[in-house]
Design a protein around this motif. Structure first.
Motif, PDB file in Angstrom:
ATOM      1  N   GLU A  86       0.835  -1.214   0.000  1.00  0.00           N
ATOM      2  CA  GLU A  86       0.000   0.000   0.000  1.00  0.00           C
ATOM      3  C   GLU A  86       0.869   1.263   0.000  1.00  0.00           C
ATOM      4  O   GLU A  86       0.613   2.205  -0.751  1.00  0.00           O
ATOM      5  CB  GLU A  86      -0.923  -0.007   1.229  1.00  0.00           C
ATOM      6  N   ARG A  87       1.883   1.268   0.842  1.00  0.00           N
ATOM      7  CA  ARG A  87       2.753   2.447   0.900  1.00  0.00           C
ATOM      8  C   ARG A  87       3.519   2.608  -0.427  1.00  0.00           C
ATOM      9  O   ARG A  87       3.665   3.714  -0.938  1.00  0.00           O
ATOM     10  CB  ARG A  87       3.742   2.303   2.069  1.00  0.00           C
ATOM     11  N   ALA A  88       3.992   1.505  -0.966  1.00  0.00           N
ATOM     12  CA  ALA A  88       4.732   1.593  -2.228  1.00  0.00           C
ATOM     13  C   ALA A  88       3.841   2.096  -3.354  1.00  0.00           C
ATOM     14  O   ALA A  88       4.270   2.890  -4.197  1.00  0.00           O
ATOM     15  CB  ALA A  88       5.335   0.230  -2.584  1.00  0.00           C
ATOM     16  N   MET A  89       2.573   1.675  -3.362  1.00  0.00           N
ATOM     17  CA  MET A  89       1.641   2.181  -4.382  1.00  0.00           C
ATOM     18  C   MET A  89       1.508   3.693  -4.278  1.00  0.00           C
ATOM     19  O   MET A  89       1.542   4.409  -5.284  1.00  0.00           O
ATOM     20  CB  MET A  89       0.273   1.508  -4.203  1.00  0.00           C
ATOM     21  N   LEU A  90       1.346   4.177  -3.056  1.00  0.00           N
ATOM     22  CA  LEU A  90       1.204   5.622  -2.865  1.00  0.00           C
ATOM     23  C   LEU A  90       2.446   6.376  -3.321  1.00  0.00           C
ATOM     24  O   LEU A  90       2.356   7.440  -3.939  1.00  0.00           O
ATOM     25  CB  LEU A  90       0.963   5.935  -1.377  1.00  0.00           C
ATOM     26  N   GLU A  91       3.613   5.811  -3.002  1.00  0.00           N
ATOM     27  CA  GLU A  91       4.856   6.554  -3.254  1.00  0.00           C
ATOM     28  C   GLU A  91       5.315   6.485  -4.704  1.00  0.00           C
ATOM     29  O   GLU A  91       6.132   7.306  -5.137  1.00  0.00           O
ATOM     30  CB  GLU A  91       5.973   6.028  -2.339  1.00  0.00           C
ATOM     31  N   THR A  92       4.895   5.469  -5.433  1.00  0.00           N
ATOM     32  CA  THR A  92       5.467   5.249  -6.773  1.00  0.00           C
ATOM     33  C   THR A  92       4.452   5.322  -7.901  1.00  0.00           C
ATOM     34  O   THR A  92       4.844   5.381  -9.073  1.00  0.00           O
ATOM     35  CB  THR A  92       6.114   3.854  -6.858  1.00  0.00           C
ATOM     36  N   GLY A  93       3.176   5.260  -7.576  1.00  0.00           N
ATOM     37  CA  GLY A  93       2.181   5.204  -8.632  1.00  0.00           C
ATOM     38  C   GLY A  93       2.113   3.860  -9.331  1.00  0.00           C
ATOM     39  O   GLY A  93       1.353   3.691 -10.287  1.00  0.00           O
ATOM     40  N   LEU A  94       2.917   2.901  -8.892  1.00  0.00           N
ATOM     41  CA  LEU A  94       2.897   1.579  -9.536  1.00  0.00           C
ATOM     42  C   LEU A  94       1.685   0.801  -9.015  1.00  0.00           C
ATOM     43  O   LEU A  94       1.298   0.938  -7.859  1.00  0.00           O
ATOM     44  CB  LEU A  94       4.184   0.822  -9.236  1.00  0.00           C
ATOM     45  N   PRO A  95       1.094  -0.041  -9.863  1.00  0.00           N
ATOM     46  CA  PRO A  95      -0.104  -0.774  -9.449  1.00  0.00           C
ATOM     47  C   PRO A  95       0.214  -1.935  -8.510  1.00  0.00           C
ATOM     48  O   PRO A  95       1.349  -2.420  -8.433  1.00  0.00           O
ATOM     49  CB  PRO A  95      -0.682  -1.278 -10.776  1.00  0.00           C
ATOM     50  N   GLN A  96      -0.816  -2.385  -7.816  1.00  0.00           N
ATOM     51  CA  GLN A  96      -0.670  -3.412  -6.795  1.00  0.00           C
ATOM     52  C   GLN A  96      -0.026  -4.691  -7.340  1.00  0.00           C
ATOM     53  O   GLN A  96       0.903  -5.243  -6.724  1.00  0.00           O
ATOM     54  CB  GLN A  96      -2.045  -3.718  -6.201  1.00  0.00           C
ATOM     55  N   ALA A  97      -0.539  -5.149  -8.485  1.00  0.00           N
ATOM     56  CA  ALA A  97      -0.046  -6.438  -9.011  1.00  0.00           C
ATOM     57  C   ALA A  97       1.442  -6.351  -9.336  1.00  0.00           C
ATOM     58  O   ALA A  97       2.213  -7.269  -9.057  1.00  0.00           O
ATOM     59  CB  ALA A  97      -0.836  -6.836 -10.251  1.00  0.00           C
ATOM     60  N   ARG A  98       1.850  -5.223  -9.914  1.00  0.00           N
ATOM     61  CA  ARG A  98       3.264  -5.040 -10.225  1.00  0.00           C
ATOM     62  C   ARG A  98       4.095  -5.072  -8.943  1.00  0.00           C
ATOM     63  O   ARG A  98       5.138  -5.733  -8.889  1.00  0.00           O
ATOM     64  CB  ARG A  98       3.458  -3.711 -10.971  1.00  0.00           C
TER      65      ARG A  98
END
Lengths: 528, 528
Positions: A86-98
């Motif tokens: 969740e934090r990585a999604m917020l910080e990078t814009g990358l999607p969950q599956a990736r």
């Protein structure tokens, strides 16, 4: 678990006092809480000194313990659970599956290096027996490789897990017996803290010396440079821009004791579409290319940014199909505002190159840091007359060059800079040209691949993610795959060392069951 | 055979037109005929361009042909006969037996690398099979190492055969599949021409491409720098001074495409005399040390220039015995006027260090460039307060440091710079201290040896002649022994390359019978 904005120095969590920086959500262009305290010169000193002290005790541990430490890191990362994604999604814009895939890749890398440590091939154990009756007598000579010493690892923006705090560089350095000081990437500080704490817990439960791992926040030009200049540091792992990488190379070369820098920097990953492959590939080939070009919003080191092909009806059909496929790709959020701006600048420069034609674009610019994919076409003269067309534009943009004949294609191949990858699409009828290309491409790239696309770098023994400058700073190595451990090793010869003082790897009875080169003949080993 | 003063550019013999230089007899201080024409920028260009053109066809030759080329060089050098030894004696002041031994070492090196080529271990052949049913499918991945490209080799003054025109660097580079351009050392141009012509003949009879070998005369600051800066050159091998080596490192790092420099530079090769060994060794130990110190007038990279021991009666006895042994050593002719002058300057500087006591000297200064051996003694404080005492004085001078206790000894070990070798003299009672020293010494040197002296570098698989800066520019490598080939190699990954286009080393049927890492398990190989 809560993100506190703290750094990791050995078993301590420390708040940096040299200002504060925030994570950034590239989709909303909003800062993310909390603030992260930035490292002072004292923090750099403590982390490096602790790493220096940890080196001898860490490398002296049994290999099995070193391997279990790597596995414990993998387990602790998984144990962080959904908060990490969740934090990585917020910080990078990358999607969950990736990001979930990338987490699995990170874990796989750590486990591969645990195997590499247990196998022990990396030591290149070698024994030349004494020849006391020879004139002059030959002494007993034994060789093994040991770690270089503490390594600074710079997290990469585009792999917030797999090439960041506990990514490939960290895993391979720890596997080599080297303590690691990470400079976390400013683009994902919260992700970094969560992973850093996971490594810290793994270090504690594995009983490795405290200074084996630290992680600092700070700017590359200050904290990064201080780390590379520190006398305790003996090597550097970096993935990022050519400007950043070459700045570290200069610092490392200017030290009173120069040290190696493994910087993976820039590559346009040329793709050769040979005639029969172009004919046979049809729309599927074009779709495959566009999928590779736009994967992860083009933010891969191996993104295919340059295509070479012979002009003709089949190429026209490819361009048409690729254009249609590209139009169907929506704008994707890039990792950071800086990367987004650099992409737009790069594309704008393409627009000013005379003879370079924009033939297709992806969906409209979205909100935040969304980037629009683009495909350009030019003839050989335009390409050969504009050296900048070989410079990487990081993101989903590619240039396709139409050549008149195979001879012109070979000359363009010869003129290429160093690349991470070169791809050839070839059918059997193309093998004459492909065979002529191969010796050139071997000189240009770390990986030559056929009938596929370069994105998707397998973590394996035979992988090479490297290549001649400017793709990397050191073509002799790879940053992905089992051989990445070689970057952090150096050989030591033991001459007539008494048996009780010899390292286990080199004792006559071979207690570790290592593969060894014994008097010039390779013996495959096997656990005793 | 007649020495004509000509350079070798491929199969041509060329007289340089950028002035003329002469050999020099250091025993008589007289110039030697003929004059040697020095290389112009055009000569550099031609040699490098030819090397670049030769790279692909040379590395494509069967390994057996490459191995036979190395063996042919050995045979051609032997075929030169006594003229080679006679000329080398005149140019270097080295005695006949030493030069004959060195010729045999040169021949042995070439033959070892022929074996290395045939064995093929150097390629690190690796195969990871495709996993088509995995999600996502794994491609077929294969790795081998190939040569870096053309290599510039700088001949060393102190090994006119074994580390010069056809010496270790040349042999290992050619074995790696890299063409070589030698810059002959100005101290033995006639020797160089004779060997250069031998290599040229071997190249012709072996049918290797013309540009695989060239040899130029010229100054390091002009021709040497031009060679290192040339775009066709991809690596550098150098043995010489720290000043010369670091100048080449700067040039190589400043190129638009930086390249690796393997410079073997300076080392004082510390010798630790532990208490029980000192007691047991007696006068024999002192004699062994003095023999090593004065061998070849001290002109070895591995000359023991620094001794560490604990003060006491046994050490006093050692110093007394060493002094007597040293007094019996006559003055020997050094290689060049420059080396002789630098030695005298270095010894004069020792004379100005307060607390450093000259305790023994060899025989009186002779004629020509003869040098007088010298042994100095100081206490730990004097040593630790004078960083310059760790700088190499090339020649037969050594400094012995008296420490108060083992703890002080360990601290001094920790403070050492990088070294080629560190030696420990230890009896069983010393193994506690020796065991504490070992992890420190591993970090400081490429070779750790017990109960011997560091001169005499065995050409073997397990040899490491290297070490951390300033001993060399790159601690990850060795310049002596089979592993020296690794310096000139880089890995290439082949992904899904069609079987008919794969290099032989990586084909399924393993036609070369190579050892390969197959799906993560080492298979020892064996000729098919």
């Amino acid at each position: 678990m809560t993100i506190l904005g703290e750094m990791i120095i050995g078993q301590q969590c420390v708040r940096g006092t040299a200002g504060e920086a925030f994570g950034f959500n590239p989709a909303t262009r909003a800062n993310l809480e909390p603030g992260f305290g930035q490292a002072t010169g004292d923090d750099v000193e403590r982390a490096c000194a602790l790493a220096g002290q940890a080196f001898d005790p860490y490398r002296a541990l049994p290999l099995e313990q070193r391997a279990r430490f790597l596995e414990a890191i993998a387990e602790q990362i998984l144990a962080v659970g959904p908060e990490l994604i969740e934090r990585a999604m917020l910080e990078t814009g990358l999607p969950q599956a990736r990001l979930e895939g990338e987490r699995m890749r990170t874990v796989t890398q750590l486990r591969l290096f645990a195997k590499v440590v247990r196998d022990g091939y990396f030591m290149d154990a070698t024994v030349d027996s004494a020849l006391p009756d020879r004139t002059p007598p030959r002494p007993d000579l034994r060789l093994r490789k040991i770690g270089l010493g503490p390594v600074v690892v710079f997290g990469a923006s585009n792999f917030p897990l797999a090439f960041s705090v506990a990514g490939g560089d960290t895993a391979s350095a720890l596997a080599a017996g080297c303590p690691v000081v990470v400079k976390a990437h400013a683009a994902h500080p919260g992700t970094s803290e969560l992973v850093g704490r996971a490594v810290q817990r793994a270090a504690k439960e594995s009983g490795v010396p405290e200074g084996v791992f630290s992680m600092l926040y700070g700017d590359g030009r200050t904290v990064g440079q201080q780390l590379v200049a520190h006398p305790a540091i003996k090597a550097v792992g970096f993935t990022g821009s050519r400007q950043g990488g070459t700045a570290l190379m200069r610092t490392a070369a200017g030290r009173s004791e120069p040290i190696p820098v493994y910087a993976e920097m820039s590559s346009v990953n040329p793709v050769f579409l040979l005639p029969a492959a172009l004919q046979a590939g049809g729309a599927g080939l074009a779709q495959g290319f566009v999928d590779s070009l736009t994967l992860g919003v083009g933010q891969f080191c191996t993104n295919p940014g340059l295509l070479f092909a012979l002009e003709g009806a089949d190429l026209d059909a490819f361009v048409k199909a690729a254009s249609e496929a590209l139009a169907g790709k929506g704008a994707g959020t890039m990792l950071t505002a800086g990367i987004h701006e650099a992409y737009n600048t790069g594309v704008a420069k393409f627009g000013q190159v005379e003879g370079l034609q924009l033939v297709a674009q992806g969906g409209e610019q979205g909100t935040g840091c969304a980037a629009r994919a683009a495909l350009y076409v030019c003839d050989a003269d335009t390409y050969l007359g504009n050296a900048a067309l070989e410079d990487e534009v990081f993101g989903p943009a590619a240039v396709l060059v139409r050549f008149k004949d195979a001879d012109q294609l070979l000359k363009a191949a010869e003129a290429l800079h160093g690349q991470l990858t070169v791809t050839v699409h070839a059918q059997a009828q193309d093998h004459g040209v492909a065979g002529a290309l191969l010796p050139i491409l071997e000189r240009k790239a770390g990986r030559v691949l056929f009938n596929g696309f370069p994105t998707g770098v397998e973590v394996a023994h035979a992988m090479v993610h490297g290549g001649p400058f400017p793709a990397t700073s050191d073509s002799r190595t790879t940053s992905v795959g089992a051989s990445a451990i070689d970057r952090f090793l150096r050989p030591v010869c033991y001459q007539n060392v008494p048996a009780n003082l010899l390292p286990e790897a080199l004792r006559d009875e071979n207690p570790l069951g290592l593969a060894r080169l014994q008097d010039g003949t390779l013996q495959a080993g096997g656990k005793a």
